[in-house]
Design a protein around this motif. Sequence first.
Motif, PDB file in Angstrom:
ATOM      1  N   ALA A 239       0.829  -1.193   0.000  1.00  0.00           N
ATOM      2  CA  ALA A 239       0.000   0.000   0.000  1.00  0.00           C
ATOM      3  C   ALA A 239       0.872   1.256   0.000  1.00  0.00           C
ATOM      4  CB  ALA A 239      -0.925  -0.004   1.220  1.00  0.00           C
ATOM      5  N   ALA A 240       0.304   2.344  -0.496  1.00  0.00           N
ATOM      6  CA  ALA A 240       1.023   3.623  -0.506  1.00  0.00           C
ATOM      7  C   ALA A 240       1.224   4.101   0.924  1.00  0.00           C
ATOM      8  CB  ALA A 240       0.248   4.649  -1.312  1.00  0.00           C
ATOM      9  N   ASP A 241       2.418   4.639   1.221  1.00  0.00           N
ATOM     10  CA  ASP A 241       2.689   5.124   2.564  1.00  0.00           C
ATOM     11  C   ASP A 241       1.982   6.464   2.797  1.00  0.00           C
ATOM     12  OD1 ASP A 241       4.244   7.042   1.241  1.00  0.00           O
ATOM     13  OD2 ASP A 241       6.085   5.909   1.538  1.00  0.00           O
ATOM     14  N   ALA A 242       2.039   6.926   4.053  1.00  0.00           N
ATOM     15  CA  ALA A 242       1.317   8.143   4.437  1.00  0.00           C
ATOM     16  C   ALA A 242       1.846   9.360   3.691  1.00  0.00           C
ATOM     17  CB  ALA A 242       1.432   8.352   5.949  1.00  0.00           C
ATOM     18  N   GLU A 243       3.162   9.446   3.490  1.00  0.00           N
ATOM     19  CA  GLU A 243       3.741  10.600   2.801  1.00  0.00           C
ATOM     20  C   GLU A 243       3.254  10.683   1.357  1.00  0.00           C
ATOM     21  OE1 GLU A 243       8.163  12.488   1.723  1.00  0.00           O
ATOM     22  OE2 GLU A 243       7.973  10.652   2.927  1.00  0.00           O
ATOM     23  N   THR A 244       3.228   9.544   0.661  1.00  0.00           N
ATOM     24  CA  THR A 244       2.745   9.522  -0.723  1.00  0.00           C
ATOM     25  C   THR A 244       1.276   9.915  -0.791  1.00  0.00           C
ATOM     26  OG1 THR A 244       4.337   7.796  -1.316  1.00  0.00           O
ATOM     27  CG2 THR A 244       2.435   8.076  -2.762  1.00  0.00           C
ATOM     28  N   MET A 245       0.477   9.400   0.124  1.00  0.00           N
ATOM     29  CA  MET A 245      -0.951   9.714   0.117  1.00  0.00           C
ATOM     30  C   MET A 245      -1.198  11.181   0.442  1.00  0.00           C
ATOM     31  SD  MET A 245      -2.528   7.159  -0.973  1.00  0.00           S
ATOM     32  CE  MET A 245      -4.148   7.917  -0.736  1.00  0.00           C
ATOM     33  N   ASN A 246      -0.398  11.763   1.318  1.00  0.00           N
ATOM     34  CA  ASN A 246      -0.558  13.186   1.635  1.00  0.00           C
ATOM     35  C   ASN A 246      -0.273  14.052   0.411  1.00  0.00           C
ATOM     36  OD1 ASN A 246      -1.306  12.763   4.300  1.00  0.00           O
ATOM     37  ND2 ASN A 246       0.796  12.899   5.075  1.00  0.00           N
ATOM     38  N   ARG A 247       0.755  13.716  -0.335  1.00  0.00           N
ATOM     39  CA  ARG A 247       1.066  14.470  -1.545  1.00  0.00           C
ATOM     40  C   ARG A 247      -0.062  14.347  -2.570  1.00  0.00           C
ATOM     41  NH1 ARG A 247       6.191  11.987  -1.191  1.00  0.00           N
ATOM     42  NH2 ARG A 247       5.666  10.701  -3.004  1.00  0.00           N
ATOM     43  N   LEU A 287      -6.743   4.081  -6.424  1.00  0.00           N
ATOM     44  CA  LEU A 287      -5.622   4.031  -5.482  1.00  0.00           C
ATOM     45  C   LEU A 287      -6.126   3.769  -4.071  1.00  0.00           C
ATOM     46  CD1 LEU A 287      -2.648   4.365  -4.745  1.00  0.00           C
ATOM     47  CD2 LEU A 287      -3.038   6.843  -4.612  1.00  0.00           C
ATOM     48  N   ALA A 288      -7.219   4.412  -3.695  1.00  0.00           N
ATOM     49  CA  ALA A 288      -7.794   4.187  -2.356  1.00  0.00           C
ATOM     50  C   ALA A 288      -8.233   2.738  -2.196  1.00  0.00           C
ATOM     51  CB  ALA A 288      -8.967   5.139  -2.132  1.00  0.00           C
ATOM     52  N   GLU A 289      -8.779   2.159  -3.249  1.00  0.00           N
ATOM     53  CA  GLU A 289      -9.196   0.756  -3.195  1.00  0.00           C
ATOM     54  C   GLU A 289      -7.992  -0.182  -3.136  1.00  0.00           C
ATOM     55  OE1 GLU A 289     -12.270  -0.432  -2.842  1.00  0.00           O
ATOM     56  OE2 GLU A 289     -12.923   1.663  -2.668  1.00  0.00           O
ATOM     57  N   TYR A 290      -6.965   0.165  -3.865  1.00  0.00           N
ATOM     58  CA  TYR A 290      -5.751  -0.662  -3.850  1.00  0.00           C
ATOM     59  C   TYR A 290      -5.134  -0.707  -2.458  1.00  0.00           C
ATOM     60  CZ  TYR A 290      -0.879  -2.018  -4.458  1.00  0.00           C
ATOM     61  OH  TYR A 290       0.338  -2.643  -4.323  1.00  0.00           O
ATOM     62  N   ASN A 291      -5.150   0.419  -1.756  1.00  0.00           N
ATOM     63  CA  ASN A 291      -4.578   0.461  -0.411  1.00  0.00           C
ATOM     64  C   ASN A 291      -5.306  -0.481   0.544  1.00  0.00           C
ATOM     65  OD1 ASN A 291      -2.552   2.323  -1.006  1.00  0.00           O
ATOM     66  ND2 ASN A 291      -3.836   4.092  -0.517  1.00  0.00           N
ATOM     67  N   LYS A 292      -6.537  -0.846   0.206  1.00  0.00           N
ATOM     68  CA  LYS A 292      -7.311  -1.739   1.078  1.00  0.00           C
ATOM     69  C   LYS A 292      -6.931  -3.201   0.883  1.00  0.00           C
ATOM     70  CE  LYS A 292     -11.344   1.342   1.089  1.00  0.00           C
ATOM     71  NZ  LYS A 292     -12.781   1.472   0.700  1.00  0.00           N
ATOM     72  N   ASN A 293      -6.732  -3.625  -0.369  1.00  0.00           N
ATOM     73  CA  ASN A 293      -6.518  -5.063  -0.625  1.00  0.00           C
ATOM     74  C   ASN A 293      -5.313  -5.383  -1.515  1.00  0.00           C
ATOM     75  OD1 ASN A 293      -7.431  -4.294  -3.191  1.00  0.00           O
ATOM     76  ND2 ASN A 293      -9.538  -4.938  -2.764  1.00  0.00           N
ATOM     77  N   GLN A 294      -4.614  -4.385  -2.004  1.00  0.00           N
ATOM     78  CA  GLN A 294      -3.443  -4.552  -2.860  1.00  0.00           C
ATOM     79  C   GLN A 294      -3.714  -5.410  -4.103  1.00  0.00           C
ATOM     80  OE1 GLN A 294      -2.556  -5.007   0.882  1.00  0.00           O
ATOM     81  NE2 GLN A 294      -2.741  -2.804   0.476  1.00  0.00           N
ATOM     82  N   ALA A 295      -4.917  -5.300  -4.651  1.00  0.00           N
ATOM     83  CA  ALA A 295      -5.240  -6.011  -5.878  1.00  0.00           C
ATOM     84  C   ALA A 295      -4.634  -5.269  -7.068  1.00  0.00           C
ATOM     85  CB  ALA A 295      -6.755  -6.130  -6.039  1.00  0.00           C
TER      86      ALA A 295
END
Length: 320
Positions: A239-247, A287-295
């Motif tokens: 999943a994307a880390d917090a720094e990447t998601m903040n950007r 991207l938000a969905e990917y962070n949940k299940n990494q599909a």
Amino acid sequence: MSKSRMTIRLDQEPPRGTIEERSVRLSGVSKTEDHNIEVDLGSYYRPRAPKASLWKLIGSITAAVLTGLMFGFAVLNSFGGEPRASEHTTPVDSAPVLEAAQSQQHDAAGVQPGSETVLVPDKTYYLLQYGMFSSEEGAKQAEKELLQSGLAAYGDMDGAYRVYAGISPDREGAKLLSSQLKHSGIELYVKEVVSAGPQTTVLAVSGLPWSLFIETGGGLASELSAFSALMLGRETGTAADAETMNRITGLHLQWTEALELLRGMSPEAESQLKGMAQQMNSAVTALAEYNKNQAKGHLWEIQSGMMNYIMGQKKLISLL
């Protein structure tokens, strides 16, 4: 002969020597030695120089100091302070010249007065070319096959009929993704694509929203395509880390605000802009969905969305 006594008061200092050795002229007659001439030197007075006043002395010193300071200041100015009177030039107002030049540019482009010119910075992306076809029908068929295989696809139907299967903002990321697909039996060619040339301009009623829209949209496309290409190039994604998601979240917020302010487009340009907005919002949601299940299916969805967005921006610029 009787001797007479005469007293003479001298107004000036007497000459050196005794009175008897000198001649004194009296009434035009020179008398010598016959008379005892007594000179009253006691009443002789030599005026003394007046004593200088203390305040006058202080005043003289002060005046000398001030004069020295003024002279020094004048010397400094003559070497590098204020310019001399002959060096002054009359300022030229450049605003009318700039306005005239902008007016000529707008007239040449057929733009209504009041519009602003926005420079679009060039941005290079690396797309994975799946194939180039001789007809639009063949290109659409290839695009459909890629999507049915669960991969990304974008068909460029403007003349060359190219079909792309992936995108990255850097060449290394594109190569990594190409190598991963090669293991699945898909041969891809890395093609460099410039989203907008350095001389491209967008002409709009308000320049600020367009500048912000293009800048933040380019930043979002780079962040999303880079992250999805990196995760697809790995055997196992994270999943994307917090720094990447903040950007990404911050850029998306600014991009959305700028999008709502865009005005003054033709119906065709508005339609193109609407399609770009749908692609960007779908990619952020994926991207938000990917962070949940990494599909990985969500990552391919991001790849498709970014290819459509980047190529769609090129079309939008040509319509403005």
